[in-house]
Design a protein around this motif. Sequence first.
Motif, PDB file in Angstrom:
ATOM      1  N   ASP A 120      26.438  39.645  77.563  1.00  0.00           N
ATOM      2  CA  ASP A 120      27.320  38.504  77.309  1.00  0.00           C
ATOM      3  C   ASP A 120      27.941  37.947  78.586  1.00  0.00           C
ATOM      4  O   ASP A 120      28.776  37.049  78.538  1.00  0.00           O
ATOM      5  N   GLY A 121      27.561  38.515  79.728  1.00  0.00           N
ATOM      6  CA  GLY A 121      28.064  38.016  81.000  1.00  0.00           C
ATOM      7  C   GLY A 121      29.204  38.817  81.589  1.00  0.00           C
ATOM      8  O   GLY A 121      29.740  38.470  82.642  1.00  0.00           O
ATOM      9  N   GLY A 122      29.591  39.902  80.917  1.00  0.00           N
ATOM     10  CA  GLY A 122      30.677  40.734  81.416  1.00  0.00           C
ATOM     11  C   GLY A 122      30.188  41.797  82.385  1.00  0.00           C
ATOM     12  O   GLY A 122      29.002  41.874  82.714  1.00  0.00           O
ATOM     13  N   ALA A 123      31.125  42.620  82.842  1.00  0.00           N
ATOM     14  CA  ALA A 123      30.803  43.703  83.774  1.00  0.00           C
ATOM     15  C   ALA A 123      31.443  44.982  83.250  1.00  0.00           C
ATOM     16  O   ALA A 123      32.554  45.328  83.641  1.00  0.00           O
ATOM     17  N   PRO A 124      30.770  45.690  82.345  1.00  0.00           N
ATOM     18  CA  PRO A 124      31.370  46.889  81.760  1.00  0.00           C
ATOM     19  C   PRO A 124      31.674  47.946  82.810  1.00  0.00           C
ATOM     20  O   PRO A 124      30.838  48.264  83.646  1.00  0.00           O
ATOM     21  N   MET A 125      32.896  48.455  82.759  1.00  0.00           N
ATOM     22  CA  MET A 125      33.294  49.491  83.700  1.00  0.00           C
ATOM     23  C   MET A 125      34.287  50.411  83.015  1.00  0.00           C
ATOM     24  O   MET A 125      35.320  49.960  82.524  1.00  0.00           O
ATOM     25  N   THR A 126      33.960  51.681  82.949  1.00  0.00           N
ATOM     26  CA  THR A 126      34.884  52.648  82.377  1.00  0.00           C
ATOM     27  C   THR A 126      36.204  52.583  83.146  1.00  0.00           C
ATOM     28  O   THR A 126      36.196  52.596  84.377  1.00  0.00           O
ATOM     29  N   PRO A 127      37.354  52.482  82.450  1.00  0.00           N
ATOM     30  CA  PRO A 127      38.646  52.356  83.146  1.00  0.00           C
ATOM     31  C   PRO A 127      38.874  53.403  84.226  1.00  0.00           C
ATOM     32  O   PRO A 127      39.401  53.091  85.291  1.00  0.00           O
ATOM     33  N   SER A 128      38.459  54.646  83.983  1.00  0.00           N
ATOM     34  CA  SER A 128      38.664  55.689  84.991  1.00  0.00           C
ATOM     35  C   SER A 128      37.836  55.417  86.241  1.00  0.00           C
ATOM     36  O   SER A 128      38.261  55.708  87.364  1.00  0.00           O
ATOM     37  N   VAL A 129      36.645  54.828  86.063  1.00  0.00           N
ATOM     38  CA  VAL A 129      35.822  54.456  87.213  1.00  0.00           C
ATOM     39  C   VAL A 129      36.482  53.312  87.971  1.00  0.00           C
ATOM     40  O   VAL A 129      36.547  53.312  89.204  1.00  0.00           O
ATOM     41  N   ALA A 130      36.992  52.321  87.223  1.00  0.00           N
ATOM     42  CA  ALA A 130      37.666  51.182  87.858  1.00  0.00           C
ATOM     43  C   ALA A 130      38.859  51.656  88.687  1.00  0.00           C
ATOM     44  O   ALA A 130      39.080  51.195  89.810  1.00  0.00           O
ATOM     45  N   LYS A 131      39.616  52.585  88.138  1.00  0.00           N
ATOM     46  CA  LYS A 131      40.781  53.118  88.847  1.00  0.00           C
ATOM     47  C   LYS A 131      40.357  53.843  90.118  1.00  0.00           C
ATOM     48  O   LYS A 131      40.966  53.702  91.179  1.00  0.00           O
ATOM     49  N   TYR A 166      38.153  45.229  82.573  1.00  0.00           N
ATOM     50  CA  TYR A 166      38.290  44.722  81.213  1.00  0.00           C
ATOM     51  C   TYR A 166      37.210  43.691  80.886  1.00  0.00           C
ATOM     52  O   TYR A 166      36.784  42.924  81.749  1.00  0.00           O
ATOM     53  N   SER A 167      36.794  43.669  79.628  1.00  0.00           N
ATOM     54  CA  SER A 167      35.797  42.704  79.165  1.00  0.00           C
ATOM     55  C   SER A 167      36.445  41.340  78.963  1.00  0.00           C
ATOM     56  O   SER A 167      37.672  41.216  78.903  1.00  0.00           O
ATOM     57  N   TYR A 168      35.615  40.307  78.826  1.00  0.00           N
ATOM     58  CA  TYR A 168      36.128  38.955  78.594  1.00  0.00           C
ATOM     59  C   TYR A 168      37.000  38.918  77.338  1.00  0.00           C
ATOM     60  O   TYR A 168      38.045  38.264  77.308  1.00  0.00           O
TER      61      TYR A 168
END
Length: 211
Positions: A120-131, A166-168
């Motif tokens: 859908d054009g998003g960039a999925p990232m597990t919150p712990s990975v993002a942190k 976060y997703s769209y």
Amino acid sequence: MIKIVIFEDNILRRSGLKMLLDSMDHMSCVGDFDDCTDIVNHIKKLKPDVILMDINMPNVDGIEGLKLVKNHFPEIKVVMLTVFEEEDKILEAICAKADGYLLKQNSPMKLLDGIQEVMDGGAPMTPSVAKKVLSLFNNSIKKIKGDKIEFTKREKEILKLLVQGYSYKIIASKCFISYATVNKHISNIYAKMQVHSVAAAVSRAIKEGLV
């Protein structure tokens, strides 16, 4: 139908992922491999929409595989499957333009949601990975100085949420605006940053301290 190829050296995990994907009406695993040897020919033949890519594999690993895919097939989405300890590899994957980063420990539903999100054009990232990514950049990468990009308050808010993984849809909910409005703001962010994907926007935002 979303066509998916898996690159994972653990045969049990690879078989489990294949069974999960093939159990879905709108997804299909069209190929699975234990490393990225001959990845260009595999992808040329199978023409997937999404690649699920393990990072640590023998012979040709996931980072090299990612680079080859993005060089030859930039339109194909690549979601990296990582373990939390692979800090340096996660950073390297960001620079190589991966489209998403999910922990292998995630539930099957989160993995399926991540595949749909990247389509859908998003960039999925597990919150712990993002942190972890934010922490690593803050600690190890010197911020680049240069002409400062002028964002509106809303654009800066949305960019920060993108960096946090976060997703769209969730961004729309958090900002109390529509999905279409989020898309419009992100298009403006892309234009100002001179990028063409969420991954590139997140990478530049972190490197240059824009959030």
